[in-house]
Design a protein around this motif. Structure first.
Motif, PDB file in Angstrom:
ATOM      1  N   LEU A  95       0.823  -1.208   0.000  1.00  0.00           N
ATOM      2  CA  LEU A  95       0.000   0.000   0.000  1.00  0.00           C
ATOM      3  C   LEU A  95       0.859   1.261   0.000  1.00  0.00           C
ATOM      4  CD1 LEU A  95      -2.789  -1.234   2.401  1.00  0.00           C
ATOM      5  CD2 LEU A  95      -3.132  -0.450   0.057  1.00  0.00           C
ATOM      6  N   ILE A  96       1.983   1.233   0.739  1.00  0.00           N
ATOM      7  CA  ILE A  96       2.848   2.426   0.744  1.00  0.00           C
ATOM      8  C   ILE A  96       3.498   2.600  -0.623  1.00  0.00           C
ATOM      9  CG2 ILE A  96       4.776   3.603   1.855  1.00  0.00           C
ATOM     10  CD1 ILE A  96       4.219   1.877   4.330  1.00  0.00           C
ATOM     11  N   TRP A  97       3.930   1.482  -1.236  1.00  0.00           N
ATOM     12  CA  TRP A  97       4.505   1.583  -2.584  1.00  0.00           C
ATOM     13  C   TRP A  97       3.479   2.156  -3.564  1.00  0.00           C
ATOM     14  CZ3 TRP A  97       9.226   2.122  -3.739  1.00  0.00           C
ATOM     15  CH2 TRP A  97      10.244   1.400  -3.105  1.00  0.00           C
ATOM     16  N   SER A  98       2.225   1.746  -3.433  1.00  0.00           N
ATOM     17  CA  SER A  98       1.225   2.281  -4.363  1.00  0.00           C
ATOM     18  C   SER A  98       0.999   3.772  -4.106  1.00  0.00           C
ATOM     19  CB  SER A  98      -0.085   1.489  -4.295  1.00  0.00           C
ATOM     20  OG  SER A  98      -0.535   1.414  -2.981  1.00  0.00           O
ATOM     21  N   THR A  99       1.112   4.193  -2.846  1.00  0.00           N
ATOM     22  CA  THR A  99       1.010   5.633  -2.564  1.00  0.00           C
ATOM     23  C   THR A  99       2.108   6.392  -3.301  1.00  0.00           C
ATOM     24  OG1 THR A  99       0.199   5.088  -0.365  1.00  0.00           O
ATOM     25  CG2 THR A  99       0.896   7.350  -0.727  1.00  0.00           C
ATOM     26  N   ILE A 100       3.328   5.855  -3.240  1.00  0.00           N
ATOM     27  CA  ILE A 100       4.455   6.507  -3.920  1.00  0.00           C
ATOM     28  C   ILE A 100       4.218   6.498  -5.436  1.00  0.00           C
ATOM     29  CG2 ILE A 100       6.946   6.346  -4.381  1.00  0.00           C
ATOM     30  CD1 ILE A 100       7.219   5.273  -1.491  1.00  0.00           C
ATOM     31  N   ALA A 101       3.637   5.397  -5.940  1.00  0.00           N
ATOM     32  CA  ALA A 101       3.332   5.324  -7.375  1.00  0.00           C
ATOM     33  C   ALA A 101       2.326   6.409  -7.757  1.00  0.00           C
ATOM     34  CB  ALA A 101       2.783   3.943  -7.717  1.00  0.00           C
ATOM     35  N   PHE A 102       1.306   6.598  -6.911  1.00  0.00           N
ATOM     36  CA  PHE A 102       0.316   7.653  -7.180  1.00  0.00           C
ATOM     37  C   PHE A 102       0.977   9.030  -7.150  1.00  0.00           C
ATOM     38  CE2 PHE A 102      -3.122   4.584  -5.846  1.00  0.00           C
ATOM     39  CZ  PHE A 102      -3.731   4.561  -7.082  1.00  0.00           C
ATOM     40  N   ALA A 103       1.928   9.209  -6.232  1.00  0.00           N
ATOM     41  CA  ALA A 103       2.663  10.474  -6.184  1.00  0.00           C
ATOM     42  C   ALA A 103       3.372  10.703  -7.516  1.00  0.00           C
ATOM     43  CB  ALA A 103       3.671  10.458  -5.043  1.00  0.00           C
TER      44      ALA A 103
END
Lengths: 206, 140
Positions: A95-103
């Protein structure tokens, strides 16, 4: 001679104090952007027509997509806290990696938006910008400054989340101790919170 | 800050507790005090109970935020002739979204009330700045 042993000596930890400190920092950030919003409000009041006219240059679709991207990234980082509380480290990391991807997605969209403005010569100092009337100049100056400053916060937030990932990998942040993730997430939500106001003020004022 | 749950409680002297336990009439009172103390006091380092927000609830909040976003865009695109109306509506919806994000995503609702109070004070401070600056410019 009596030996004194202090309760819990050696490893003082107070998650609530950590969080209070993070919030105090966030308040300074809010007031920093608050000052910029103040400048925007006053100049918009003084140059209502010019601001309205200039705002038509902005791409509402790109702005809306970026809002949805940021809201979704906020969701994933909030869910990563739920995951780590339940002990699901793998899920939390995803989930944190996907947050960074969205960033990353947010910044790429921003890049295309800014590139289009550069092509129209609307960046302060460019030819077309210099020919605009004062009110419109103010609008574009504030647009570039505020979205640029916000973009900088997106980058910083992403870097903080990378550190959080490293801490989870090392096991320093885990199910019993996840204040670092919580504080990193708080910073990320702040970035989202600021965009929630930037979006209608720049893209939707017509 | 003690009532807010921070570890700054003033320890009640043990003498007071001794006198309480020896007096049968005050025994019940003593028990009440003890149980109250256990509720709020924890040692630094003890994991404190956290409210776990479920995945489902988080997604529900997200859906609400997306709906509000789409509403703002629609009000702006459709209400072209209602300039003032659309700006004010956009700001009201943005504030509603900000409150939802702060309360649920940032866990202000479940955290210590102190954080919520400080957040309110910060917002109030901003409104004061805005009000003072605006009155200056409007009355020139």
């Amino acid at each position: 001679m009596a030996n004194f042993v202090m309760v819990n000596s050696g490893h003082n930890r107070d998650d609530e104090a950590d969080k209070l400190g993070m919030w105090l920092f966030l308040f300074t950030e809010l007031l920093l952007f608050g000052g910029l919003f103040l400048v925007y409000t006053i100049y918009r009041y003084l140059n209502a027509d010019a601001f309205l006219h200039a705002s038509y240059e902005l791409n509402v679709i790109m702005g809306t997509v970026n809002t949805i991207v940021l809201l979704t990234s906020s969701l994933t980082v909030a869910m990563s806290i739920t995951a780590i509380q339940k002990g699901d480290t793998k899920m939390a990391l995803t989930l944190i990696w996907s947050t960074i991807a969205f960033a990353g997605v947010f910044l790429v969209i921003k890049y295309f938006e800014w590139t289009a403005k550069f092509e129209h010569g609307l960046f302060p100092g460019m030819e077309h910008y210099n020919m605009l009337e004062p009110g419109e100049k103010l609008f574009f100056f504030l647009y570039f400054f505020m979205t640029g400053f916000h973009g900088l916060h997106v980058i910083i937030g992403g870097i903080i989340l990378l550190f959080v990932i490293a801490a989870i990998r090392k096991g320093e942040t885990n199910q019993g101790k996840f204040i670092f993730l919580e504080n990193g997430a708080l910073y990320w939500h702040l970035v989202d919170l600021i965009w929630i106001f930037l979006f209608p003020l720049f893209y939707l004022i017509h | 800050m003690a009532p807010c749950g921070f570890n700054l409680d003033i320890p009640v002297s043990t003498i007071l507790f001794n006198s309480l336990t020896q007096n049968p009439e005050l025994r019940t009172l003593n028990l009440i005090i003890m149980s109250e103390n256990n509720k709020s006091r924890y040692l630094p380092g003890d994991p404190k109970e956290h409210h776990i927000v479920s995945y489902k609830f988080n997604i529900g909040i997200w859906v609400g935020l997306i709906i509000l976003t789409i509403m703002t865009v629609l009000v702006s695109v459709m209400g072209i002739n209602l300039v003032a109306f659309s700006v004010i509506t956009a700001l009201i919806i943005a504030s509603a979204k900000a409150i939802v994000v702060a309360n649920y995503f940032m866990h202000l609702k479940y955290d210590n009330i102190l954080l919520k109070i400080l957040f309110g004070i910060t917002m109030l401070l901003f409104i004061v700045f805005l009000f003072l600056t605006a009155t200056d410019y409007i009355t020139r």
